[in-house]
Design an enzyme around this catalytic site. Structure first.
Site, PDB file in Angstrom:
ATOM      1  N   GLY A   6      -5.629   4.563   3.717  1.00  0.00           N
ATOM      2  CA  GLY A   6      -6.142   5.573   4.653  1.00  0.00           C
ATOM      3  C   GLY A   6      -7.154   5.098   5.676  1.00  0.00           C
ATOM      4  CD1 TRP A  57      -5.755   1.071  10.201  1.00  0.00           C
ATOM      5  CD2 TRP A  57      -3.902   1.463  11.409  1.00  0.00           C
ATOM      6  NE1 TRP A  57      -5.275  -0.139  10.652  1.00  0.00           N
ATOM      7  CE2 TRP A  57      -4.145   0.066  11.388  1.00  0.00           C
ATOM      8  CE3 TRP A  57      -2.792   1.930  12.094  1.00  0.00           C
ATOM      9  CZ2 TRP A  57      -3.316  -0.848  12.042  1.00  0.00           C
ATOM     10  CZ3 TRP A  57      -1.959   1.023  12.754  1.00  0.00           C
ATOM     11  CH2 TRP A  57      -2.228  -0.349  12.723  1.00  0.00           C
ATOM     12  CG  ASP A  82       1.858   4.496   2.112  1.00  0.00           C
ATOM     13  OD1 ASP A  82       1.330   3.803   3.020  1.00  0.00           O
ATOM     14  OD2 ASP A  82       2.401   3.994   1.092  1.00  0.00           O
ATOM     15  CG  ASP A 111      11.631   5.211   2.244  1.00  0.00           C
ATOM     16  OD1 ASP A 111      11.232   4.842   3.370  1.00  0.00           O
ATOM     17  OD2 ASP A 111      12.450   4.560   1.566  1.00  0.00           O
ATOM     18  CG  ASP A 113      -1.200  -1.431   9.137  1.00  0.00           C
ATOM     19  OD1 ASP A 113      -0.707  -2.501   9.552  1.00  0.00           O
ATOM     20  OD2 ASP A 113      -2.282  -1.378   8.522  1.00  0.00           O
ATOM     21  CE  LYS A 171       1.239  -4.462   8.325  1.00  0.00           C
ATOM     22  NZ  LYS A 171      -0.076  -5.078   8.228  1.00  0.00           N
TER      23      LYS A 171
HETATM   24  N1  SAM Z   1      -3.096   1.170   7.714  1.00  0.00           N
HETATM   25  C1  SAM Z   1      -3.388   1.285   6.297  1.00  0.00           C
HETATM   26  C2  SAM Z   1      -4.881   1.449   6.151  1.00  0.00           C
HETATM   27  O1  SAM Z   1      -5.593   1.382   7.149  1.00  0.00           O
HETATM   28  O2  SAM Z   1      -5.360   1.683   5.046  1.00  0.00           O
HETATM   29  C3  SAM Z   1      -2.862   0.111   5.504  1.00  0.00           C
HETATM   30  C4  SAM Z   1      -1.350   0.114   5.421  1.00  0.00           C
HETATM   31  S1  SAM Z   1      -0.674  -1.046   4.291  1.00  0.00           S
HETATM   32  C5  SAM Z   1      -0.907  -2.563   5.124  1.00  0.00           C
HETATM   33  C6  SAM Z   1       1.048  -0.814   4.471  1.00  0.00           C
HETATM   34  C7  SAM Z   1       1.583   0.444   3.817  1.00  0.00           C
HETATM   35  O3  SAM Z   1       2.924   0.673   4.249  1.00  0.00           O
HETATM   36  C8  SAM Z   1       1.657   0.389   2.291  1.00  0.00           C
HETATM   37  O4  SAM Z   1       0.788   1.320   1.725  1.00  0.00           O
HETATM   38  C9  SAM Z   1       3.121   0.723   1.976  1.00  0.00           C
HETATM   39  O5  SAM Z   1       3.286   1.548   0.852  1.00  0.00           O
HETATM   40  C10 SAM Z   1       3.553   1.435   3.242  1.00  0.00           C
HETATM   41  N2  SAM Z   1       4.999   1.460   3.433  1.00  0.00           N
HETATM   42  C11 SAM Z   1       5.864   0.414   3.388  1.00  0.00           C
HETATM   43  N3  SAM Z   1       7.119   0.840   3.555  1.00  0.00           N
HETATM   44  C12 SAM Z   1       7.061   2.182   3.748  1.00  0.00           C
HETATM   45  C13 SAM Z   1       8.046   3.188   3.949  1.00  0.00           C
HETATM   46  N4  SAM Z   1       9.355   2.885   4.014  1.00  0.00           N
HETATM   47  N5  SAM Z   1       7.651   4.478   4.071  1.00  0.00           N
HETATM   48  C14 SAM Z   1       6.323   4.783   3.991  1.00  0.00           C
HETATM   49  N6  SAM Z   1       5.345   3.868   3.786  1.00  0.00           N
HETATM   50  C15 SAM Z   1       5.702   2.583   3.657  1.00  0.00           C
END
Ligand code: SAM
Length: 235
Positions: A91, A93, A109, A125, A149, A189
């Protein structure tokens, strides 16, 4: 009851606690059940200035500083803006967006996220075709900014991991181009050396400016970069 004053708990710093030790990177003793990669991750977290800063500031992740830097440069998060945060866990961002005056924000997420009112948070998802419409309904209008992200869990097979990452970037970009207000912005990203030329082509056709950015909080040894696309052209 004993008359003895309560004893102070002595916490020994991993560095050894000496003046000299404080400037050296902290090393952890290999603990039982910790794999070498978990050990390396923990040591990196302990020694990382952005992680320490995030803990002190109450941010849930060091990733908060990546968005802070990109927003300082591109002025993405205006007070009253509508924002979508894809892959928001834990969380950081969304915290930055709320701090900067965003009032309407939805995030999604795969993982559970502790509430961050007034943000609406979905646990599902994003690649599920039902997700986009649900996000839009919760947001109640076209977003000014779509942030992504998202990073999939890697399986260790280079080609497979690469395809999964590219798939997420393309789906997020298509969603952003489809739902953003004219003039809106998209941040995602991406990875250096990735086959981003197709998605870059789509973004350059749809937005007036598209930049690759490596924020200071993005680890130098990581191939992670961000694409910042601003000024969605009218349809
Ligand atoms: N921006 C976040 C923050 O500031 O805390 C960090 C994000 S973290 C690097 C990447 C996130 O992308 C993970 O929590 C992962 O579960 C999520 N993610 C990956 N594939 C996803 C999908 N298909 N649907 C939803 N979330 C996804």
């Amino acid at each position: 009851m004993s008359d003895e004053p309560p004893r102070k708990r002595m916490v020994k710093l991993p560095s050894g606690g000496t003046e000299e030790g404080r400037t050296k990177p902290a090393r952890l003793k290999t603990a039982w059940k910790r794999t070498p990669s978990q050990q390396a991750w923990l040591e990196r977290q302990i020694n990382d200035p952005f992680s320490a800063q995030a803990r002190a500031h109450g941010y849930r992740s060091r990733a908060a500083y990546k968005l802070t830097e990109m927003d300082d440069r591109f002025r993405l998060l205006r007070p009253g803006a509508r924002v979508v945060d894809l892959g928001l866990a834990p969380g950081g961002w969304t915290q930055v967006a709320l701090e900067r005056g965003v009032t309407q924000i939805v995030g999604v997420d795969l993982l559970p996220v502790d509430p961050l009112p007034p943000a609406h948070i979905l646990q599902m998802d994003f690649t599920d075709p039902a997700c986009g419409p649900m996000l839009m309904e919760l947001l109640g209008g076209a977003p000014d900014v779509v942030l992504s992200d998202m990073a999939p869990n890697t399986v260790g097979h280079r080609r497979t991991d690469h395809l999964r990452i590219m798939g997420l970037i393309e789906i997020a970009a298509a969603f952003a181009i489809d739902v953003l207000k004219p003039g809106g912005a998209f941040v995602t990203k991406a990875f250096q050396g990735g086959e981003t030329h197709y998605v870059m082509g789509d973004l350059k056709r749809a937005f007036t400016e598209v930049k690759n950015v490596k924020p200071k909080a993005s680890r130098a040894d990581s191939s992670e970069v961000y694409i910042v696309a601003t000024g969605l052209k009218g349809r």
